[in-house]
Write an enzyme that holds these catalytic residues in place. Structure first.
Site, short mmCIF file in Angstrom:
data_model
loop_
_atom_site.label_atom_id
_atom_site.label_comp_id
_atom_site.label_asym_id
_atom_site.label_seq_id
_atom_site.Cartn_x
_atom_site.Cartn_y
_atom_site.Cartn_z
N VAL A 135 0.87 -1.17 0.00
CA VAL A 135 0.00 0.00 0.00
C VAL A 135 0.91 1.22 0.00
O VAL A 135 1.92 1.24 0.71
CB VAL A 135 -0.89 0.02 1.26
CG1 VAL A 135 -1.73 1.29 1.32
CG2 VAL A 135 -1.79 -1.22 1.30
N CYS A 136 0.59 2.21 -0.81
CA CYS A 136 1.30 3.49 -0.78
C CYS A 136 2.80 3.25 -0.98
O CYS A 136 3.19 2.45 -1.83
CB CYS A 136 0.96 4.19 0.55
SG CYS A 136 1.30 5.95 0.63
#
Lengths: 213, 213
Positions: free
Chosen positions: A99-100
């Site tokens: 994520v991210c």
């Protein structure tokens, strides 16, 4: 289904907790929070602490490995103990996900070469440093790799993976359970150009300062 | 701006962490995680632990009080120490807020009488037990009270409050920072009637069992 979420100082809490609360509702999911030391890690903004339950050497296998992001990833880009653990676990995973800016760690571990991937919009071009092809899709699937856009995109990533792993009905029940029917009071597209430019330049400056260190 | 987030065993992690990651990006925000004891609380699904940094008696004031939900709220509905702390802090708040079934605790503390409020869709009618008027709006504002729908709605609630407290530009910057541009792989409206009915009856059964105890 053993799901391992990596936790570290300077992580963004929501990067991990969005997917956590999705995966935790998948029947048969067995989640472990792993980190460098068995202690409380401080998330990016400080006041919130998450508890690491297992050290990296205690976790030798994951069916699904999830690497959250946060500015704390930058210090780990040269942390061999973390990168080699990610690469070792990846050899046995069914899915390796980020994520991210967790994608920067997958990249530094050598896992994104020649693959399409996404990360936070503000650092997307950095993926090229690791041989990856940046993509602006909210959730990018390439082989067994799944990478998402910034922070809140982890919820969309996790629901996408649950649907693949456990089917549509299970994913639907989780959508209901989390009442995931977002109604942003400000739409992303409506954010003013001034605010966009200011944040983009603040991020670029921070990245440059970090690279120079 | 002192923001206090209540943490307890059996809370839903995302109820707290969604708003946390929004508020933490608001300039001047000073966030404290408060609970019954200064220890790690176990979130609803078990494997994730959040660190309580201050006990209730150490926290006598909040500008913004946030009560997350989770099945753990049910055991607290008769926990006088928690309810009187919520009521006492509420006397000094600018905003008192809840996510999901956190609204049941606001109700049990006597704060929602005659007010419109929301909670998780599966228990919305329970708000009447506390004299509140159930509303299906994602984020309900009534006077200084702000209550949201289930779990993921906490992000929308927190952005709504940041826009009120710090203005549109600050809220826009947070939308960008969290890349809050949701793209649910399954839309809430598209969830099948079968899955809806099954979950609604599982929730009703669990509530009835708890009330009977």
């Amino acid at each position: 289904m053993k799901i391992v979420i990596f936790a570290f100082d300077g992580m963004t809490a929501l990067d991990a907790v969005g997917p956590y609360d999705v995966f935790a509702r998948m029947p048969g999911a067995n989640i472990e929070i792993a980190g460098l030391e068995r202690r409380i890690v401080r998330t990016e903004q400080g006041p919130l602490g998450l508890s690491v339950e297992a050290t990296l050497d205690q976790v030798a296998h994951a069916d699904l490995l999830l690497i959250p992001g946060g500015f704390g990833t930058r210090a780990l880009l040269r942390e061999e103990r973390v990168l080699s653990w990610i690469a070792a676990l990846d050899r046995g995973t069914r899915i390796t996900a980020s994520v991210c800016t967790g994608a920067l760690l997958l990249g530094a571990a050598g896992l994104l070469r020649g693959r399409r991937a996404n990360t936070h919009w503000g650092v997307r071009e950095r993926l090229r440093e690791f041989g990856a092809e940046p993509s602006a899709e909210r959730v990018v699937r390439d082989g067994k790799y799944a990478t998402s856009a910034g922070v809140s995109a982890g919820i969309d990533l996790a629901l996408t993976l649950v649907q693949e792993l456990a089917g549509r009905q299970v994913a639907e029940a989780i959508v209901l359970g989390l009442e995931y029917d977002p109604a942003p009071p400000i739409s992303f597209a409506a954010v003013s150009a001034d605010v966009r430019a200011a944040l983009a330049s603040a991020i670029a400056e921070r990245e440059a300062k970090h690279s120079a260190r």
